[in-house]
Structure formats: structure tokens, C-alpha cells
Design a protein around this motif. Sequence first.
Motif, PDB file in Angstrom:
ATOM      1  N   ARG A  75       0.834  -1.200   0.000  1.00 35.62           N
ATOM      2  CA  ARG A  75       0.000   0.000   0.000  1.00 35.62           C
ATOM      3  C   ARG A  75       0.872   1.255   0.000  1.00 35.62           C
ATOM      4  O   ARG A  75       1.984   1.239   0.503  1.00 35.62           O
ATOM      5  N   ASN A  76       0.305   2.320  -0.514  1.00 38.19           N
ATOM      6  CA  ASN A  76       0.999   3.603  -0.451  1.00 38.19           C
ATOM      7  C   ASN A  76       0.729   4.266   0.909  1.00 38.19           C
ATOM      8  O   ASN A  76       0.070   3.668   1.769  1.00 38.19           O
ATOM      9  N   ASP A  77       1.209   5.467   1.087  1.00 40.01           N
ATOM     10  CA  ASP A  77       1.049   6.171   2.366  1.00 40.01           C
ATOM     11  C   ASP A  77      -0.403   6.458   2.718  1.00 40.01           C
ATOM     12  O   ASP A  77      -0.724   6.677   3.886  1.00 40.01           O
ATOM     13  N   GLU A  86      -3.781   2.892   0.027  1.00 39.68           N
ATOM     14  CA  GLU A  86      -4.311   2.332  -1.214  1.00 39.68           C
ATOM     15  C   GLU A  86      -3.406   1.212  -1.711  1.00 39.68           C
ATOM     16  O   GLU A  86      -2.177   1.309  -1.623  1.00 39.68           O
ATOM     17  N   VAL A  89      -1.235  -0.608  -4.138  1.00 36.21           N
ATOM     18  CA  VAL A  89      -0.493  -0.185  -5.325  1.00 36.21           C
ATOM     19  C   VAL A  89       0.244  -1.344  -5.991  1.00 36.21           C
ATOM     20  O   VAL A  89       0.726  -1.216  -7.118  1.00 36.21           O
ATOM     21  N   THR A  97       2.256  -4.122 -10.333  1.00 30.27           N
ATOM     22  CA  THR A  97       2.311  -2.839  -9.630  1.00 30.27           C
ATOM     23  C   THR A  97       1.657  -1.797 -10.527  1.00 30.27           C
ATOM     24  O   THR A  97       1.867  -1.816 -11.752  1.00 30.27           O
ATOM     25  N   TYR A 140       3.629   3.555  -9.705  1.00 31.37           N
ATOM     26  CA  TYR A 140       4.431   3.103  -8.563  1.00 31.37           C
ATOM     27  C   TYR A 140       5.537   2.128  -8.970  1.00 31.37           C
ATOM     28  O   TYR A 140       6.250   1.617  -8.108  1.00 31.37           O
ATOM     29  N   PHE A 150       8.402  -2.074  -4.886  1.00 31.08           N
ATOM     30  CA  PHE A 150       7.265  -2.782  -4.304  1.00 31.08           C
ATOM     31  C   PHE A 150       7.274  -4.266  -4.670  1.00 31.08           C
ATOM     32  O   PHE A 150       7.157  -5.131  -3.802  1.00 31.08           O
TER      33      PHE A 150
END
Length: 169
Positions: free
Chosen positions: A42-44, A47, A49, A74, A78, A83
Motif C-alpha cells: 500500500r501507499n502512504d 491504497e 499499489v 504494480t 508506482y 514494491f
Amino acid sequence: MQINDDILALKRGWKIGFGDDDDFIDCFFANYDRDTTRYVMRNDMGEIVAQMHYFIFDDAECGEKGCYIYGVTTLPEYRGMGFAQAMIKDVLDRLRVLGVGYAVLIAQEEGLKRWYEKLGFNTINHTIEVRGASDNMNLAMDDTSLNQGMYYLLKDGIKNFTKQLRITP
């Protein structure tokens, strides 16, 4: 509701990453997606990603448990941020702890093959076919020439990999 939002985000990410039709995506998430066989980043903002799926199975041919890594993607904005690499490395560590002997995957593009090689994967000398257990859904490419597998040994001494993997979700 978080769960429904996550499933929608996973399906959206899958569509963007692979371009599969909605029927295939719906079937996959209804029959094969499980919290225990899915890994997300997840992103910050929380969500999703990046995602990957993995299925552990018994390989009677070599006498070990194997794992099929599937659906690693991904979101484009991103990519290149580490990731996917973090997901793969963490899942390989988890598999090692679980006593799984090897992991396999299918990398369809030469660039992806080189990327997986940098993570320690090697090319299998035969194509692999991956079928779901309950509905016989093909979890590999219909064009079997694209199903050149790659493997990562989690234990020493494994020599044979089953050519047709049966996945039991």
C-alpha cells in the motif's frame, strides 16, 4: 467497507497490469483469491499499489511442496519503487519458513525474465501448465509457448518439477 474497496482495487490493478477480461478477473477473485494466498503493498494513503498471489501445492514428482507465484503487478505510477521486489523477497522468506522446497512463476517478457533472474530465479527447461483444481481454470497462458517457467530453490537438491501443476485454492 474496506474489504469490498480492496477487492475492487485488486481487480482494477489486475486489469491495468495484465489486461485480462472482466470475466476472467471476476472468476479468479471469486475462486482463487484468499487473504492467505495474496500479498499487497500500500501507499502512504493505504491504497493498494502492488499485488501478488501465491499458491502452495504438493509436488508428487519431486516429493516437495512447491509454490506457484502468480499475478505480480504494480500500478504504473508506482513501478520502479521496489514494491514488487519487496513482495517477492518477503514471500520467499515466508515459504522458506513453511518448508516449501521451491517456487515457480511464468515471466512472459524477456525484461521480466531478466528482472526475476536478478532476484535469483532460473529458467526451467520445460513449459509448465497450471490448472485450478475445482474448475480446471488455466492459470497460465493459453499459448503454451509463453509458459516458460522460472524457479527459485528454497531447499537444496531439488531436480524435478512437475510439468502440470494442480492448484487447490
